[in-house]
Motif scaffolding. Structure first.
Motif, PDB file in Angstrom:
ATOM      1  N   ASP A 101      39.624 -32.946   3.536  1.00 28.75           N
ATOM      2  CA  ASP A 101      38.272 -32.596   3.392  1.00 28.75           C
ATOM      3  C   ASP A 101      37.548 -33.756   3.089  1.00 28.75           C
ATOM      4  N   VAL A 151      35.757 -30.500   6.835  1.00 30.95           N
ATOM      5  CA  VAL A 151      36.900 -31.230   7.579  1.00 30.95           C
ATOM      6  C   VAL A 151      36.290 -31.876   8.886  1.00 30.95           C
ATOM      7  N   TRP A 177      40.861 -25.064   4.684  1.00 32.62           N
ATOM      8  CA  TRP A 177      39.683 -25.094   5.179  1.00 32.62           C
ATOM      9  C   TRP A 177      39.458 -23.810   6.485  1.00 32.62           C
TER      10      TRP A 177
END
Length: 218
Positions: A189, A112, A144
């Protein structure tokens, strides 16, 4: 903010052909490895700047790769090995070890690009309050960031890692445990060619992407 919550950053050694393989093409294997290294360094630097606790670089396949040693020297992070097993087994292992000595822990991936210090601080504050867990979802259906102050192996066992079901199943399992969960805002991401194309349009991505299409090094 006063805290003692370790951040566990999961990363693979940036070896060509072993990382960011879904970005090949449009990138070469070498350029994809350079990008993986840059993403890891960016996440580590962000985690360190958050100032909430020790940052542990959880290394795969082990902590001996020169890139990991460079991160240790330059950023002051602690190196630990992820160990063996699938992703769930490795996450379970490092969380268990952290929670043996701390009241809470955060785990983050490196995919990310726009994760912020504030994300980590918000997650730490939630855990320091009455949340049992914090989930940082990704827009592709994964997550994430995961923060815990309680441990249960159900969060990691037989999870379809790498699919769009991961965050939803994790929510369901935490709900079944009766946990109070705080969620961060979803983040994009960087794992697929369309993610790369979107990132190229963003201001501030020049350093991350510079030279990749020319095959330049980090």
């Amino acid at each position: 903010m006063a805290a003692d919550i370790p951040i566990l950053v999961f990363a693979k050694a940036p070896e060509p052909g072993r990382v960011k393989t879904r970005l090949v093409p449009p990138l070469t294997e070498g350029a994809a490895a350079v990008l993986a290294a840059r993403l890891a360094r960016r996440m580590l630097a962000t985690a360190c700047a958050a100032g909430i606790g020790e940052v542990r670089l959880c290394c795969a396949p082990d902590a001996r790769h020169p890139f990991f040693e460079l991160c240790r020297r330059q950023l002051g992070v602690t190196l630990v090995s992820q160990g063996k097993g699938d992703l769930g087994a490795r996450m379970d292992r490092v969380f268990r070890a952290a929670l043996d000595h701390h009241g809470a822990a955060l785990l983050a991936g490196t995919d990310v690009p726009d994760a912020s210090e504030a994300d980590f601080r918000i997650a730490a504050s939630a855990l320091a309050s009455d949340a049992d867990a914090v989930l940082g979802p990704a827009t592709d259906g994964g997550y994430w960031l995961l923060g815990l102050k309680r441990h249960d192996p159900a969060l990691f066992d037989r999870m379809p890692w790498g699919t769009e079901r991961v965050a939803a199943l994790t929510r369901q399992r935490m709900e079944a445990l009766g946990w109070r969960v705080v969620e961060l805002a979803p983040r994009d991401d960087l794992d697929r060619p369309q993610d790369l194309a979107r990132l190229r349009q963003r201001p501030g991505s020049i350093a991350l992407l510079q030279g990749l299409w020319a095959g330049a090094g980090a």
